[in-house]
Enzyme design. Sequence first.
Site, PDB file in Angstrom:
ATOM      1  N   ASN A 208       1.187 -11.950   5.279  1.00  0.00           N
ATOM      2  CA  ASN A 208      -0.156 -11.389   5.142  1.00  0.00           C
ATOM      3  C   ASN A 208      -1.001 -12.345   4.297  1.00  0.00           C
ATOM      4  OD1 ASN A 208       0.131 -10.615   2.230  1.00  0.00           O
ATOM      5  ND2 ASN A 208       1.699  -9.249   3.086  1.00  0.00           N
ATOM      6  N   LYS A 337      -1.657   7.936  -0.604  1.00  0.00           N
ATOM      7  CA  LYS A 337      -0.528   7.034  -0.889  1.00  0.00           C
ATOM      8  C   LYS A 337       0.092   7.359  -2.242  1.00  0.00           C
ATOM      9  CE  LYS A 337       0.741   2.136  -1.294  1.00  0.00           C
ATOM     10  NZ  LYS A 337       0.307   0.735  -1.098  1.00  0.00           N
TER      11      LYS A 337
END
Length: 398
Positions: A208, A337
């Site tokens: 990433n 989250k």
Amino acid sequence: MLASRRILLIIGGGIAAYKSLDLIRRLRERGAAVTPVLTRAAEEFVTPLSVSALAGEKVYRELFDLTDEAEMGHIQLSRSADLVVVAPVTADLMGKMTAGLANDLASTLLMATDTPVLIAPAMNVRMWQHPATQRNRAQLAADGIRFVGPNEGDMACGEFGPGRMSEPLEIVAAIEAALGDGPLKGKRVLVTSGPTHEPIDPVRYIANRSSGAQGTAVARALAALGAEVVFVTGPADVPPPEGVEVVRVQSAREMDAAVDAALPVDAGVFAAAVADWRVASASDRKLKKSRDGLPVLEFAENPDILKRVSQMEQGRPALVVGFAAETNDVLENATAKRLRKGCDWIVANDVSPATGIMGGRENAVTLITGEGAEEWPRMGKDAVADRLARRIAETLAG
């Protein structure tokens, strides 16, 4: 910070012992008093005369020196310093420290001291990576021993990898952090940072865009407040901060294992952008183009490090901080989250391309806790790190 501080410097045997001469000079430039101790092996690489000349002090070498031992000199030496530094520390000396052996002056001093100890490992890459050395490293860390390095690079033996002793200025920074009187003095904090690389074959991987800049800044800020920082980093674009214990990894599974080895800690800051998936069966050979069509990659889920640590029944850090890099519905996704993972705080940010945050120098975050969401203004990543580190210090002192 080091003016009038007393450092007991134990110089172990190894080619890296030559760096100890510059270390002594750097410490004395900053006003520290250095009392040197040489192991017999160290004398094969540096001379007592050169060490004594730079330190301006007597060099201690033998346990059974009748003049010194008339007043139990090894006990006095071990307890009169503000910090004991071992640079370099060899695999042999690490083994002695772990086992509690005391058969020469250096190991006896380390057994007899009630002073904090900082060690700078230096050895062949295979020796550093050997399971016995890694067991010793984990046990010493659990015993409260601070580490600086080792660094990765070319070895005197011609090999490349982790095992190089940290540079003198890096050790000086670690000494300053260890002697700091900041609000996090005596606290051990784990920080993960950077991306992970998940192999497809020997030349390709999944990754990433994380640069590791924010995690690095957080580690640096925590160390500046006096914390002992274990910095577990993937292959980041930015170099790791000085004065922290650096553990380099590549994949999510390697990071998971490194986190386990670093525990227990008082707080964990999980800033790494860990890949959620990996190729289930990475090829050991480079994949080639084929007339049969494109290769099919099957994926497997990587370990969820933040969730696992957050939900530990025993040994959970008092404070667990996660990061949420989102591209849409930032507050909603990050709040969900935090609840799903079970961590105490989430640092949320918008990393959509228009923001320029991913890989950039600035960040705009929202700190989400059990009490709600606190939006911070856009600022440099160092400033974000400093503000977060101070909040962590306030909470741990709480």
